[in-house]
Design an enzyme around this catalytic site. Structure first.
Site, PDB file in Angstrom:
ATOM      1  N   CYS A  75     -44.203   1.566  -1.185  1.00  0.00           N
ATOM      2  CA  CYS A  75     -43.096   0.621  -1.324  1.00  0.00           C
ATOM      3  C   CYS A  75     -42.259   1.023  -2.526  1.00  0.00           C
ATOM      4  CB  CYS A  75     -43.585  -0.802  -1.519  1.00  0.00           C
ATOM      5  SG  CYS A  75     -42.204  -1.929  -1.803  1.00  0.00           S
ATOM      6  N   ASN A 133     -42.241   5.362   5.219  1.00  0.00           N
ATOM      7  CA  ASN A 133     -41.746   4.122   4.637  1.00  0.00           C
ATOM      8  C   ASN A 133     -40.249   4.314   4.388  1.00  0.00           C
ATOM      9  OD1 ASN A 133     -41.520   1.631   3.189  1.00  0.00           O
ATOM     10  ND2 ASN A 133     -43.655   1.832   2.561  1.00  0.00           N
TER      11      ASN A 133
END
Lengths: 271, 305
Positions: B132, B194
């Site tokens: 993240c 991601n």
């Protein structure tokens, strides 16, 4: 009882400009039940740019048991709404609705003041319609920059009842010369305590207007429900992008405008 | 016409089809129950869970960009205990195959979250979020070097017997090296990519458009980058690779399967169309039937470079 959201294909029946506003009526597979203040996520333009649907307040719904119509009122503010305004009768739309928590209108003994700033009227008008049907007493404060930007008179619930609609313009070209917040404050200050004690306020408009109304209402102990807006990706609570800060316990927390809102108790919101 | 076999194998797991929801775009899964039966998906991957509930970043959290969006949500979530107590039983009742995406501020927190989730028999796998870009604690500190990734994955591997997937960041020089680090440390699969680190600014106010200044780019805009990285990862490791990045149609999903992905995750497309995942399942079935291909396992990896 709140209806579950669904994702439907619609077809535009009409999409007409009135001054700075557009009013769009869409045929949908089933009748749409909604609470005033609930909204829809709408897209229809081809391609991926812009990528995300646009949140629009549900203005009205109709139809029969086997087919429905739903209406939206919007103003062109960016690329998405500009593309919407260019769509024609017969064009397809994708719509997720009904979404969010609408206004709570279940107290029959209240006097209601509805405040709509700019295109915010499209959120409070359905509340006015519902209150009319329930024979509840209401007044409406509608604000715009100038006379030309006020909502069309014939869209206004109770628009022909004298004294019910208070127009406000920033430039003084119609009605009260000043903001909705200032007009509402002036009228509230003139109310006697028993009258103020029966009052409830519903508001939608620019954040600064809502903040001012929250402060005014709070100072007289008048309950106020405000409908917030924010950039949204999904509209049904899964992206967590549209949060606003609210009071919780001794501190604050972020709540989703699309899911816990868009209508919040004005006292909860951290302005 | 023979009905194609949609089942897809990810290590020890046999999924009923290769389409999963990507973490962070599907809430806790139950939000989609009004739209369709979520047990029809290959798997539901829930929003990233931490040891304690997390507040998330200050608004503004999302910005639309050409054919994509930037987000900086900051991993707001209900915490692992509420997930286990309130959400997991309902996912199980719904018949969903579900995977928990997890993150920690420290290696110990990652271990602890994984350990607690091991007590949920119905949980199909744990996906480590080491990528993240929006919070320092979102694992990117572990996910940006092969050494950091190896160390963390080893520890979590020892803490749970659940299948362990590692979700990789695209914000690295060599994705193959990162995938190998995950494989060497005992991961059962890698999932990628991601979001790509990006930013948006307002030339008039001179301010960033996101409260967090930078955010993660997702949506169709990133698909070519994601596809290339998935292809490279497939060549670098023997463990299954799960393809993620800008998938919004069956054709997009098939491209990832073609270059070797064992399965795919669909993310941002869920925002525009709540039925996106299930429409992709049906689209893959239609494609295979039309092309006379027996199943996903036969098609995947059949790329002709």
């Amino acid at each position: 009882m709140r209806a579950n959201p669904r994702f439907v294909g619609g077809r535009i029946l009409r999409n007409v400009g009135h001054g700075i506003f557009y009013r769009m009526e869409v045929a949908v597979p089933d009748r749409v039940e909604f609470v005033p203040g609930q909204f829809a996520m709408v897209s229809g333009w081809p391609g991926n740019d812009p990528l995300l649907p646009r949140p629009l307040a549900i203005f009205r719904s109709g139809g029969t048991r086997v087919s429905g119509t739903v209406e939206f009122v919007y103003k062109v503010v960016g690329r998405g709404t500009a593309l919407l305004s260019g769509l024609h009768e017969g064009d397809p739309l994708s719509i997720t609705l009904p979404l969010g928590n609408g206004f709570r209108l279940d107290d029959p003994d209240r006097t209601w003041w509805l405040a709509g700033g700019g295109v915010g009227f499209s959120t409070v008008f359905p509340a006015g319609m519902a209150l009319s049907q329930g024979r509840s007493d209401f007044e409406m404060f509608l604000g715009a920059r100038t006379r030309e930007q006020l909502p069309p008179r014939d869209w206004t619930p109770g628009g022909n009842v004298p004294g019910r609609v208070h127009l406000c313009t920033d430039d003084g070209t119609a009605g009260f010369h000043g903001t909705v917040g200032a007009a509402l404050r002036a009228r509230l200050e003139a109310l006697k305590p028993p009258e103020a004690g029966r009052l409830s306020i519903l508001a939608c408009g620019p954040r600064e207007m809502l903040r001012e109304i929250a402060e005014t209402a709070g100072s007289r102990g008048v309950p106020a429900q405000v409908s917030l807006e924010n950039h949204m990706a999904c509209g049904f609570g899964v992206c967590w992008g549209c949060v606003t800060e609210v009071r919780e316990g001794d501190g604050t927390a972020y709540r989703r405008v699309c899911k816990e809102g868009p209508v919040f108790d004005a006292r909860e919101v951290v302005w | 016409m023979v009905t194609p076999d949609l089942t897809a194998r990810v290590g020890s797991l046999l999924l009923k089809n290769p389409v999963m929801s990507a973490s962070g775009t599907f809430g806790y899964g139950l939000e989609f129950a009004p739209f369709y039966d979520i047990s029809r998906l290959g798997a539901v991957i829930v929003k990233g869970l931490s040891l304690l509930p997390t507040r998330g970043n200050a608004p503004q959290r999302i910005v639309e960009t050409p054919a994509g969006m930037l987000n900086a949500i900051g991993l707001q979530n209900i915490g692992v205990e509420r997930f286990i107590g309130e959400v997991a039983p309902r996912l199980e009742d719904a018949g969903a195959v579900f995977v928990a995406n997890i993150y920690g501020r420290t290696e110990e927190e990652y271990e602890e979250v994984a350990r607690r989730l091991s007590a949920v028999p119905a949980l199909a796998a744990v996906e480590l979020n080491v990528s993240c870009p929006n919070v320092r604690e979102g694992g990117i500190a572990f996910g940006s070097t092969a050494k950091g990734l190896y160390g963390l994955t080893r520890r979590v591997r020892a803490a749970t017997a659940k299948p362990l997937w590692v979700k990789l960041s695209p914000n690295v020089t060599d994705i193959g090296e990162m995938a190998r680090a995950a494989e060497d440390s005992g991961a059962d699969a890698v999932s990628l990519v991601n979001t790509l680190l990006g930013m948006a600014v307002d030339p008039r106010t001179r301010r960033p458009r996101l409260g967090n200044v930078t955010g993660g780019l997702s949506g169709p805009a990133i698909k070519p980058v994601a596809l290339r990285m998935v292809w490279e990862a497939c060549k670098a490791v023997k463990i299954p690779v799960i393809g993620i990045g800008g998938i919004r149609s069956a054709e997009d999903a098939l491209e990832f399967l073609l270059v070797g992905a064992a399965a795919v995750q669909v993310g941002t497309a869920n925002f525009r169309n709540p039925n996106a995942c299930i429409e992709i399942v049906e689209g893959i079935r239609d494609f295979l039937a039309r092309e006379g291909i027996r199943g996903v396992k036969e098609y995947r990896g059949s790329f002709l470079p």
